[in-house]
Write a protein that holds these residues in place. Structure first.
Motif, PDB file in Angstrom:
ATOM      1  N   LYS A 149     -81.361  59.825 -36.403  1.00  0.00           N
ATOM      2  CA  LYS A 149     -81.261  60.055 -37.759  1.00  0.00           C
ATOM      3  C   LYS A 149     -82.847  60.289 -38.473  1.00  0.00           C
ATOM      4  O   LYS A 149     -83.738  59.951 -37.927  1.00  0.00           O
ATOM      5  N   GLY A 150     -82.515  60.888 -39.822  1.00  0.00           N
ATOM      6  CA  GLY A 150     -84.044  60.973 -40.376  1.00  0.00           C
ATOM      7  C   GLY A 150     -83.800  60.751 -41.710  1.00  0.00           C
ATOM      8  O   GLY A 150     -82.721  61.046 -42.320  1.00  0.00           O
ATOM      9  N   ARG A 151     -84.757  60.198 -42.569  1.00  0.00           N
ATOM     10  CA  ARG A 151     -84.491  60.042 -43.983  1.00  0.00           C
ATOM     11  C   ARG A 151     -85.964  60.360 -44.519  1.00  0.00           C
ATOM     12  O   ARG A 151     -87.050  60.404 -44.063  1.00  0.00           O
ATOM     13  N   GLN A 157     -80.711  50.030 -43.422  1.00  0.00           N
ATOM     14  CA  GLN A 157     -80.011  49.163 -42.406  1.00  0.00           C
ATOM     15  C   GLN A 157     -78.809  49.878 -42.208  1.00  0.00           C
ATOM     16  O   GLN A 157     -78.170  49.985 -41.026  1.00  0.00           O
ATOM     17  N   LYS A 158     -77.969  50.536 -43.151  1.00  0.00           N
ATOM     18  CA  LYS A 158     -76.964  50.961 -42.939  1.00  0.00           C
ATOM     19  C   LYS A 158     -77.020  52.235 -42.090  1.00  0.00           C
ATOM     20  O   LYS A 158     -75.996  52.538 -41.374  1.00  0.00           O
ATOM     21  N   VAL A 159     -77.995  53.158 -42.254  1.00  0.00           N
ATOM     22  CA  VAL A 159     -78.204  54.231 -41.422  1.00  0.00           C
ATOM     23  C   VAL A 159     -78.177  54.061 -39.866  1.00  0.00           C
ATOM     24  O   VAL A 159     -77.869  54.589 -39.051  1.00  0.00           O
ATOM     25  N   ALA A 182     -80.678  53.984 -30.813  1.00  0.00           N
ATOM     26  CA  ALA A 182     -80.596  54.423 -32.176  1.00  0.00           C
ATOM     27  C   ALA A 182     -81.949  54.876 -32.552  1.00  0.00           C
ATOM     28  O   ALA A 182     -82.399  53.742 -32.809  1.00  0.00           O
ATOM     29  N   SER A 183     -82.293  55.923 -33.448  1.00  0.00           N
ATOM     30  CA  SER A 183     -83.521  56.348 -33.642  1.00  0.00           C
ATOM     31  C   SER A 183     -83.413  56.607 -35.291  1.00  0.00           C
ATOM     32  O   SER A 183     -82.605  57.391 -35.541  1.00  0.00           O
ATOM     33  N   LEU A 184     -84.316  55.941 -35.888  1.00  0.00           N
ATOM     34  CA  LEU A 184     -84.222  56.342 -37.390  1.00  0.00           C
ATOM     35  C   LEU A 184     -85.959  56.929 -37.486  1.00  0.00           C
ATOM     36  O   LEU A 184     -86.558  55.941 -37.474  1.00  0.00           O
TER      37      LEU A 184
END
Length: 260
Positions: A149-151, A157-159, A182-184
């Motif tokens: 995932k990316g922001r 936390q939800k992502v 799980a990667s953010l």
């Protein structure tokens, strides 16, 4: 010397990795990750990524990040994007960061899209929730499943929880103990940050149809396809258990062991 701050939660050893570490990542690392993430190696029954696609992938990585005080931060070009554009770029950069960090941290050396591997077994595998990437380490001793995932903003936390759900939605590669990630990728006070979580709980013991053999097929199929297109050379007869082919349109020979 730009670094990415990396948080790793719930990973086990031996020895377990530190909860936080600084990972040196150059522009060349980012560009290479952007170009290669999610792709199957050259020739896997489909054409390789065309030159212009390679260019725009490299350009996205180079245009949207800039070095500042030894950190990667959002560039002016990134800041000018509207929200919908930022969402698309953030997703792409999240995939890129996951590719780079998994390699840098020794979690995986070969990453292939889950769909690419599943297509070897099932054909079209669309319509099911699953992680983005699957791979094995250099020794083929364990598997890895990754949801990236990316922001454009800070941690969420939800992502990361959604990523954890997705990375546990596919049973592991058969007869192997997987590392699930799980990667953010997000931007904080210390620049671009990696948040990696190994979800709690064990996989179901049910045997998975996603086998190690399927992963290897997905990885080596392009090379075999390229060799078949070029035809075997006479040199192959002098080398036991090795097939050699001249690659089409290139002044280059490629050899692979006969069993492959």
């Amino acid at each position: 010397m730009p670094n990415i701050g990396c948080y790793m939660e719930n990973f086990v050893g031996p020895p377990p990795p530190p909860y936080y570490q600084e990972v040196h990542v150059t522009l060349a690392d980012l560009v290479r990750g952007a170009i290669t993430v999610g792709t199957r190696p050259v020739g896997m029954g489909i054409p390789p990524r065309p030159f212009m696609e390679v260019c725009w992938r490299a350009a996205i990585a180079a245009a949207n990040l800039t070095e500042d005080g030894g950190r990667w931060v959002r560039s002016a070009a990134y800041e000018r994007l509207d929200p919908s554009e930022k969402s698309a770029v953030s997703y792409f950069m999240g995939m890129t960061q996951a590719e780079v960090m998994c390699e840098k941290l020794g979690l995986a050396s070969h990453l292939v899209h889950v769909d690419a591997v599943r297509s070897v077994v099932f054909g079209n595998a669309a319509g099911r929730t699953r992680p983005d990437l699957v791979g094995v380490d250099a020794s083929l001793s364990y598997s890895i499943l990754v949801e990236a995932k990316g922001r454009s903003g800070g941690p969420d936390q939800k992502v990361i929880d959604k990523a954890k759900d997705q990375v546990t939605a596919l049973t592991p590669i058969i007869n192997m103990r997987p590392t699930r990630v799980a990667s953010l990728a997000y931007f904080g006070g210390d620049g671009w940050v990696a948040w990696l979580v190994d979800p709690e709980g064990d996989f179901d013991d049910a045997r998975s149809s996603l086998s190690l053999e399927a992963v290897l097929i997905a990885y080596y199929r392009p090379l075999v396809s390229a060799m078949r297109a070029g035809g075997l050379t006479e040199e192959a007869s002098f080398l036991a258990n090795l097939r050699i082919s001249r690659l089409p349109g290139m002044d280059m020979n490629l050899g692979l062991p006969e069993p492959i």
